[in-house]
Design a protein around this motif. Structure first.
Motif, PDB file in Angstrom:
ATOM      1  N   ARG A 236      55.041  36.423  28.880  1.00 19.64           N
ATOM      2  CA  ARG A 236      56.118  35.451  28.678  1.00 19.64           C
ATOM      3  C   ARG A 236      55.707  34.135  29.311  1.00 19.64           C
ATOM      4  NH1 ARG A 236      58.650  35.025  33.555  1.00 19.64           N
ATOM      5  NH2 ARG A 236      58.448  36.808  34.987  1.00 19.64           N
ATOM      6  N   ALA A 237      56.509  33.109  29.126  1.00 17.12           N
ATOM      7  CA  ALA A 237      56.218  31.796  29.697  1.00 17.12           C
ATOM      8  C   ALA A 237      56.433  31.805  31.208  1.00 17.12           C
ATOM      9  CB  ALA A 237      57.102  30.741  29.043  1.00 17.12           C
ATOM     10  N   GLY A 238      55.820  30.842  31.867  1.00 19.93           N
ATOM     11  CA  GLY A 238      56.016  30.681  33.297  1.00 19.93           C
ATOM     12  C   GLY A 238      55.161  31.591  34.158  1.00 19.93           C
ATOM     13  N   LEU A 239      54.065  32.120  33.602  1.00 21.38           N
ATOM     14  CA  LEU A 239      53.195  33.027  34.339  1.00 21.38           C
ATOM     15  C   LEU A 239      51.784  32.446  34.427  1.00 21.38           C
ATOM     16  CD1 LEU A 239      54.366  36.421  32.785  1.00 21.38           C
ATOM     17  CD2 LEU A 239      55.038  35.438  34.974  1.00 21.38           C
ATOM     18  N   LEU A 240      50.855  33.256  34.902  1.00 18.39           N
ATOM     19  CA  LEU A 240      49.464  32.860  35.059  1.00 18.39           C
ATOM     20  C   LEU A 240      48.607  33.495  33.973  1.00 18.39           C
ATOM     21  CD1 LEU A 240      49.309  33.485  38.906  1.00 18.39           C
ATOM     22  CD2 LEU A 240      49.459  31.247  37.808  1.00 18.39           C
ATOM     23  N   SER A 241      47.448  32.922  33.725  1.00 15.66           N
ATOM     24  CA  SER A 241      46.504  33.508  32.778  1.00 15.66           C
ATOM     25  C   SER A 241      45.102  33.221  33.263  1.00 15.66           C
ATOM     26  CB  SER A 241      46.710  32.931  31.372  1.00 15.66           C
ATOM     27  OG  SER A 241      46.447  31.540  31.350  1.00 15.66           O
ATOM     28  N   GLY A 242      44.137  34.002  32.769  1.00 15.72           N
ATOM     29  CA  GLY A 242      42.761  33.761  33.159  1.00 15.72           C
ATOM     30  C   GLY A 242      41.943  35.019  33.203  1.00 15.72           C
ATOM     31  N   ARG A 243      41.132  35.165  34.264  1.00 20.11           N
ATOM     32  CA  ARG A 243      40.170  36.257  34.364  1.00 20.11           C
ATOM     33  C   ARG A 243      40.140  36.785  35.794  1.00 20.11           C
ATOM     34  NH1 ARG A 243      34.951  36.594  36.565  1.00 20.11           N
ATOM     35  NH2 ARG A 243      35.361  34.511  37.395  1.00 20.11           N
ATOM     36  N   ILE A 244      40.059  38.109  35.923  1.00 20.13           N
ATOM     37  CA  ILE A 244      39.885  38.758  37.216  1.00 20.13           C
ATOM     38  C   ILE A 244      38.684  39.696  37.121  1.00 20.13           C
ATOM     39  CG2 ILE A 244      40.873  40.391  38.869  1.00 20.13           C
ATOM     40  CD1 ILE A 244      43.605  39.287  38.273  1.00 20.13           C
ATOM     41  N   ARG A 245      37.811  39.645  38.120  1.00 23.80           N
ATOM     42  CA  ARG A 245      36.645  40.536  38.165  1.00 23.80           C
ATOM     43  C   ARG A 245      36.848  41.561  39.268  1.00 23.80           C
ATOM     44  NH1 ARG A 245      30.885  37.823  37.934  1.00 23.80           N
ATOM     45  NH2 ARG A 245      31.645  37.623  35.784  1.00 23.80           N
ATOM     46  N   ILE A 246      36.570  42.828  38.954  1.00 24.47           N
ATOM     47  CA  ILE A 246      36.709  43.889  39.941  1.00 24.47           C
ATOM     48  C   ILE A 246      35.379  44.609  40.128  1.00 24.47           C
ATOM     49  CG2 ILE A 246      39.158  44.217  39.384  1.00 24.47           C
ATOM     50  CD1 ILE A 246      38.303  46.848  38.011  1.00 24.47           C
ATOM     51  N   ALA A 247      35.192  45.189  41.311  1.00 22.97           N
ATOM     52  CA  ALA A 247      34.059  46.079  41.557  1.00 22.97           C
ATOM     53  C   ALA A 247      34.460  47.448  41.034  1.00 22.97           C
ATOM     54  CB  ALA A 247      33.740  46.132  43.043  1.00 22.97           C
ATOM     55  N   ASP A 248      33.715  47.957  40.060  1.00 24.02           N
ATOM     56  CA  ASP A 248      34.133  49.133  39.304  1.00 24.02           C
ATOM     57  C   ASP A 248      34.369  50.347  40.189  1.00 24.02           C
ATOM     58  OD1 ASP A 248      34.663  50.851  37.183  1.00 24.02           O
ATOM     59  OD2 ASP A 248      32.559  51.336  36.891  1.00 24.02           O
ATOM     60  N   SER A 249      33.398  50.719  41.003  1.00 22.57           N
ATOM     61  CA  SER A 249      33.530  51.947  41.776  1.00 22.57           C
ATOM     62  C   SER A 249      34.558  51.825  42.894  1.00 22.57           C
ATOM     63  CB  SER A 249      32.173  52.338  42.372  1.00 22.57           C
ATOM     64  OG  SER A 249      31.676  51.301  43.203  1.00 22.57           O
ATOM     65  N   LEU A 250      34.820  50.603  43.363  1.00 25.73           N
ATOM     66  CA  LEU A 250      35.730  50.382  44.485  1.00 25.73           C
ATOM     67  C   LEU A 250      37.140  50.020  44.047  1.00 25.73           C
ATOM     68  CD1 LEU A 250      33.343  48.291  46.757  1.00 25.73           C
ATOM     69  CD2 LEU A 250      33.692  50.765  46.756  1.00 25.73           C
ATOM     70  N   LEU A 251      37.287  49.539  42.810  1.00 31.60           N
ATOM     71  CA  LEU A 251      38.599  49.146  42.274  1.00 31.60           C
ATOM     72  C   LEU A 251      39.260  48.077  43.141  1.00 31.60           C
ATOM     73  CD1 LEU A 251      39.946  52.642  41.167  1.00 31.60           C
ATOM     74  CD2 LEU A 251      38.971  50.861  39.706  1.00 31.60           C
ATOM     75  N   VAL A 252      38.470  47.096  43.577  1.00 31.36           N
ATOM     76  CA  VAL A 252      39.006  45.973  44.345  1.00 31.36           C
ATOM     77  C   VAL A 252      38.624  44.679  43.631  1.00 31.36           C
ATOM     78  CG1 VAL A 252      38.953  47.159  46.568  1.00 31.36           C
ATOM     79  CG2 VAL A 252      36.939  45.882  45.802  1.00 31.36           C
ATOM     80  N   ILE A 253      39.414  43.633  43.848  1.00 29.91           N
ATOM     81  CA  ILE A 253      39.129  42.325  43.255  1.00 29.91           C
ATOM     82  C   ILE A 253      37.986  41.669  44.021  1.00 29.91           C
ATOM     83  CG2 ILE A 253      40.040  39.997  42.904  1.00 29.91           C
ATOM     84  CD1 ILE A 253      42.752  41.222  42.381  1.00 29.91           C
ATOM     85  N   THR A 254      37.012  41.135  43.285  1.00 39.58           N
ATOM     86  CA  THR A 254      35.920  40.390  43.906  1.00 39.58           C
ATOM     87  C   THR A 254      36.049  38.885  43.643  1.00 39.58           C
ATOM     88  OG1 THR A 254      34.453  40.670  41.990  1.00 39.58           O
ATOM     89  CG2 THR A 254      34.406  42.383  43.699  1.00 39.58           C
ATOM     90  N   GLU A 255      36.612  38.501  42.505  1.00 36.07           N
ATOM     91  CA  GLU A 255      36.876  37.087  42.251  1.00 36.07           C
ATOM     92  C   GLU A 255      37.887  36.969  41.115  1.00 36.07           C
ATOM     93  OE1 GLU A 255      33.462  35.421  39.344  1.00 36.07           O
ATOM     94  OE2 GLU A 255      32.727  36.001  41.318  1.00 36.07           O
ATOM     95  N   ALA A 256      38.515  35.812  41.019  1.00 39.48           N
ATOM     96  CA  ALA A 256      39.524  35.579  39.981  1.00 39.48           C
ATOM     97  C   ALA A 256      39.607  34.100  39.676  1.00 39.48           C
ATOM     98  CB  ALA A 256      40.890  36.096  40.425  1.00 39.48           C
ATOM     99  N   ASP A 257      39.804  33.772  38.403  1.00 40.34           N
ATOM    100  CA  ASP A 257      40.040  32.404  37.948  1.00 40.34           C
ATOM    101  C   ASP A 257      41.333  32.411  37.144  1.00 40.34           C
ATOM    102  OD1 ASP A 257      37.473  30.697  38.523  1.00 40.34           O
ATOM    103  OD2 ASP A 257      36.728  32.618  37.777  1.00 40.34           O
TER     104      ASP A 257
END
Length: 416
Positions: A236-257
């Motif tokens: 919906r409107a009023g939110l964020l969009s872009g890209r998030i990168r995760i470490a596959d085996s750890l399931l944690v965020i490593t970077e996001a734009d």
């Protein structure tokens, strides 16, 4: 130097080989095809280089090969591709998209880590640059530089707190009202992100899938790890969009734009646009959590805006902020107060140039920031004067202006 990649391409879920998978050096024509056992061999004209591996019905992978990966000229890899939905005409063949199944696992992991880590603290150094970028300027002109040193601490249930210990502005006339240095926000652990005066539901909150769709993108293999890119799509409107990168085996965020689909408009603000980037790094904690806790290391924010004031149109300006974190230390539940006292005074002083030196070593000044920092003209001018357009200025006039901007410096200034 040349090299060769020898890899086995497998299904990430089952481990079964994927015969017929293709490998291609990024930016080149041709490539290689995996045999019946999923084995693929590809010559690399030079290293470092990137190989793109694809298989129908699966998300592609980017494999980065460096000289350190070579043994007798050969890099050995086990490449895992994740199933992705594919389209037949206008019919999508899928159940729940793989990206959303994966994101549910990321959210579950986030809940466990929040409970296990409990708290963390860090020292922060932030720098904000405002640049006048009017159509009549010969080149961008820096008009404001702000630095800040702060203590940061996060606790489960209490959120991220930032205490500014010292701040310096050039010129001394104060901040630009419509864009200024802002606090760090933690994309991974926070439920709500406060960005440029607006609140956005985080893509990592427990009900994230009600607000965002997640689509699996390419796989990147580097530094002995496998990373997955996910497209973040607002529902919906009023939110964020872009890209998030995760470490596959750890399931944690490593970077996001990410960027917002709307910003602070209305009143004197004609137009506003900004993007945000988070970078996370691994932090050693204890035997059970070793190499699985990634905490914020850097936050970048940049954008532009135009302001209309009665009788005075402020030229369009660009801004950027970078916050880097040092001495990031995870704690445990109940340790937050101790961490806060420990980092009360990050450098042992509260004023003067020394308190900013470590931050500048972590984040060296670029050419525009150097002008703003060293210029006697910027330091002693009023911000309103620096924002005025230089209409009709020629190259000779600009040379004179630049010589003033690069004139005598005063590195001490005043802190507030």
């Amino acid at each position: 130097m040349p090299g060769r990649l020898e890899a086995t391409v497998r299904d990430a879920d089952t481990g079964e080989p994927l015969p017929g998978a293709t490998g291609q050096v990024l930016g080149q024509v041709g490539g290689a095809t995996a045999d019946r056992d999923g084995r693929l061999s590809l010559d690399l004209p030079s290293v470092p280089d990137t190989v793109v591996v694809r298989f129908i019905g699966y998300a592609g992978a980017q494999v980065i090969v460096t000289a350190a990966d070579l043994r007798d000229g050969i890099a050995q890899r086990d490449i895992r591709l994740s199933p992705a939905p594919y389209v037949l005409g206008e019919v999508t063949v899928t159940g729940e998209p793989p990206g959303e199944r994966l994101w549910r696992r990321v959210l579950a992991r986030r809940q466990r880590l929040a409970a296990g880590v409990g708290a963390y603290a860090a020292e922060g150094y932030a720098r904000f640059l405002l640049v006048r970028d009017g159509a009549t300027d010969v080149r961008p002109v820096p008009v404001l530089l702000t630095e800040a040193v702060s203590n940061l601490s996060w606790t489960a249930g209490g959120g991220l707190r930032e205490e500014v210990v010292a701040r310096r502005r050039r010129p001394d006339g104060g901040p630009f009202k419509w864009a200024r240095i802002g606090p760090l926000t933690d994309l991974y652990f926070e439920d709500t992100l406060f960005l440029d005066g607006r609140a956005y539901p985080s893509p990592t909150r427990a009900d994230a899938l009600q607000n965002y769709a997640f689509r699996l993108g390419e796989t990147i293999e580097a530094d002995g790890r496998r990373y997955l890119d996910l497209a973040v799509i607002p529902r919906r409107a009023g939110l964020l969009s872009g890209r998030i990168r995760i470490a596959d085996s750890l399931l944690v965020i490593t970077e996001a734009d990410l960027r917002a689909d709307s910003g602070p408009r209305g009143g004197p603000v004609d137009d506003f646009d900004a993007s945000y980037r988070w970078t996370y790094g691994p932090v050693w904690t204890n035997e059970a959590l070793a190499d699985s806790v990634w905490l914020p290391k850097r936050f970048d924010r940049e954008g532009q805006l135009a302001v209309n004031l009665p009788g005075n149109r402020v030229p369009r300006v660009r801004f950027r902020q970078t916050t880097v974190l040092d001495l990031v230390a995870p704690g445990a539940r109940g340790e937050a107060a101790g961490l806060g006292r420990r980092y009360l005074n990050p450098r042992g002083v509260y004023a003067g140039y020394e308190i900013f030196r470590t931050g500048r070593n972590l984040l060296p000044l670029d050419s525009l920031e150097t002008v703003a920092f060293e210029s006697e003209t910027v330091r002693r001018s009023e911000l309103a004067d620096l924002l005025k357009r230089q209409e009709g200025i020629g190259l000779s006039g600009f040379a004179g202006l630049l010589s003033k901007l690069l004139g005598a410096s005063d590195v001490e200034g005043e802190d507030d």
